[in-house]
Design a protein around this motif. Structure first.
Motif, PDB file in Angstrom:
ATOM      1  N   GLU A  84      71.142   4.135  43.162  1.00  0.00           N
ATOM      2  CA  GLU A  84      70.445   3.183  42.544  1.00  0.00           C
ATOM      3  C   GLU A  84      69.904   1.918  43.219  1.00  0.00           C
ATOM      4  O   GLU A  84      69.169   1.275  43.017  1.00  0.00           O
ATOM      5  N   GLY A  85      70.884   1.689  44.345  1.00  0.00           N
ATOM      6  CA  GLY A  85      70.526   0.533  45.302  1.00  0.00           C
ATOM      7  C   GLY A  85      69.043   0.697  46.021  1.00  0.00           C
ATOM      8  O   GLY A  85      68.263  -0.140  46.133  1.00  0.00           O
ATOM      9  N   THR A  86      68.900   1.969  46.379  1.00  0.00           N
ATOM     10  CA  THR A  86      67.550   2.503  47.131  1.00  0.00           C
ATOM     11  C   THR A  86      66.474   2.380  46.127  1.00  0.00           C
ATOM     12  O   THR A  86      65.391   1.784  46.564  1.00  0.00           O
ATOM     13  N   ILE A  87      66.640   2.915  44.902  1.00  0.00           N
ATOM     14  CA  ILE A  87      65.620   3.032  43.899  1.00  0.00           C
ATOM     15  C   ILE A  87      65.142   1.473  43.750  1.00  0.00           C
ATOM     16  O   ILE A  87      63.967   1.160  43.538  1.00  0.00           O
ATOM     17  N   GLU A  88      66.121   0.453  43.595  1.00  0.00           N
ATOM     18  CA  GLU A  88      65.951  -0.902  43.239  1.00  0.00           C
ATOM     19  C   GLU A  88      65.262  -1.443  44.607  1.00  0.00           C
ATOM     20  O   GLU A  88      64.153  -2.403  44.552  1.00  0.00           O
ATOM     21  N   ASP A  89      65.445  -1.328  45.745  1.00  0.00           N
ATOM     22  CA  ASP A  89      64.956  -1.744  46.607  1.00  0.00           C
ATOM     23  C   ASP A  89      63.253  -1.393  46.911  1.00  0.00           C
ATOM     24  O   ASP A  89      62.510  -2.143  47.131  1.00  0.00           O
ATOM     25  N   VAL A  90      63.232   0.229  46.618  1.00  0.00           N
ATOM     26  CA  VAL A  90      61.835   0.529  46.498  1.00  0.00           C
ATOM     27  C   VAL A  90      61.089  -0.280  45.358  1.00  0.00           C
ATOM     28  O   VAL A  90      59.982  -0.737  45.756  1.00  0.00           O
ATOM     29  N   ARG A  91      61.720  -0.552  44.366  1.00  0.00           N
ATOM     30  CA  ARG A  91      60.873  -1.249  43.263  1.00  0.00           C
ATOM     31  C   ARG A  91      60.523  -2.458  43.807  1.00  0.00           C
ATOM     32  O   ARG A  91      59.385  -3.208  43.634  1.00  0.00           O
ATOM     33  N   GLN A  92      61.491  -3.344  44.596  1.00  0.00           N
ATOM     34  CA  GLN A  92      61.517  -4.715  45.100  1.00  0.00           C
ATOM     35  C   GLN A  92      60.242  -4.588  46.201  1.00  0.00           C
ATOM     36  O   GLN A  92      59.399  -5.480  46.237  1.00  0.00           O
ATOM     37  N   GLY A  93      60.158  -3.709  46.759  1.00  0.00           N
ATOM     38  CA  GLY A  93      59.155  -3.365  47.733  1.00  0.00           C
ATOM     39  C   GLY A  93      57.808  -3.300  47.340  1.00  0.00           C
ATOM     40  O   GLY A  93      57.055  -3.698  47.592  1.00  0.00           O
ATOM     41  N   PHE A  94      57.619  -2.518  46.081  1.00  0.00           N
ATOM     42  CA  PHE A  94      56.360  -2.403  45.477  1.00  0.00           C
ATOM     43  C   PHE A  94      56.090  -3.697  44.840  1.00  0.00           C
ATOM     44  O   PHE A  94      54.861  -4.144  44.825  1.00  0.00           O
ATOM     45  N   MET A  95      56.804  -4.442  44.240  1.00  0.00           N
ATOM     46  CA  MET A  95      56.721  -5.856  43.742  1.00  0.00           C
ATOM     47  C   MET A  95      56.180  -6.733  44.992  1.00  0.00           C
ATOM     48  O   MET A  95      55.149  -7.621  44.769  1.00  0.00           O
ATOM     49  N   LEU A  96      56.724  -6.742  46.024  1.00  0.00           N
ATOM     50  CA  LEU A  96      56.163  -7.589  47.265  1.00  0.00           C
ATOM     51  C   LEU A  96      54.939  -7.345  47.754  1.00  0.00           C
ATOM     52  O   LEU A  96      54.082  -8.185  47.975  1.00  0.00           O
TER      53      LEU A  96
END
Length: 94
Positions: A38-50
């Motif tokens: 879940e942490g990695t999935i959230e990091d990927v989402r944050q990366g997309f948002m950035l």
């Protein structure tokens, strides 16, 4: 400076496309366990948002609207295509 911004935008677009391709390939079918935490999935989402935020900033600085927005599996499109039956591009022959 516009050339530098254009290059940065090209890099961001390419990174977004690569990242979204990886996400599509590793996303399991519904009901199956995801290989990422879940942490990695959230990091990927944050990366997309950035990436999306920076793309938007650069596009606005270049005077162009940003058309690139990440879509995640399960997201609902914000637009709907409506088919109009009975309309034709061809003119009726009399």
């Amino acid at each position: 400076m516009d050339t530098d911004l254009k290059k940065e935008l090209d890099v961001l677009v390419t990174l977004r496309k690569i990242l979204s391709g990886v996400v599509r390939e590793i996303t399991p079918d519904p009901g199956m366990k995801h290989p990422l935490s879940e942490g990695t999935i959230e990091d990927v989402r944050q990366g997309f948002m950035l990436i999306a935020a920076r793309e938007k900033e650069i596009s606005e600085a270049l005077g162009k609207p940003s058309l690139h927005r990440p879509m995640y599996k399960g997201d609902t499109p914000k637009t709907n295509v409506v088919k109009l039956h009975g309309l034709s591009d061809k003119k009726d022959k009399d």
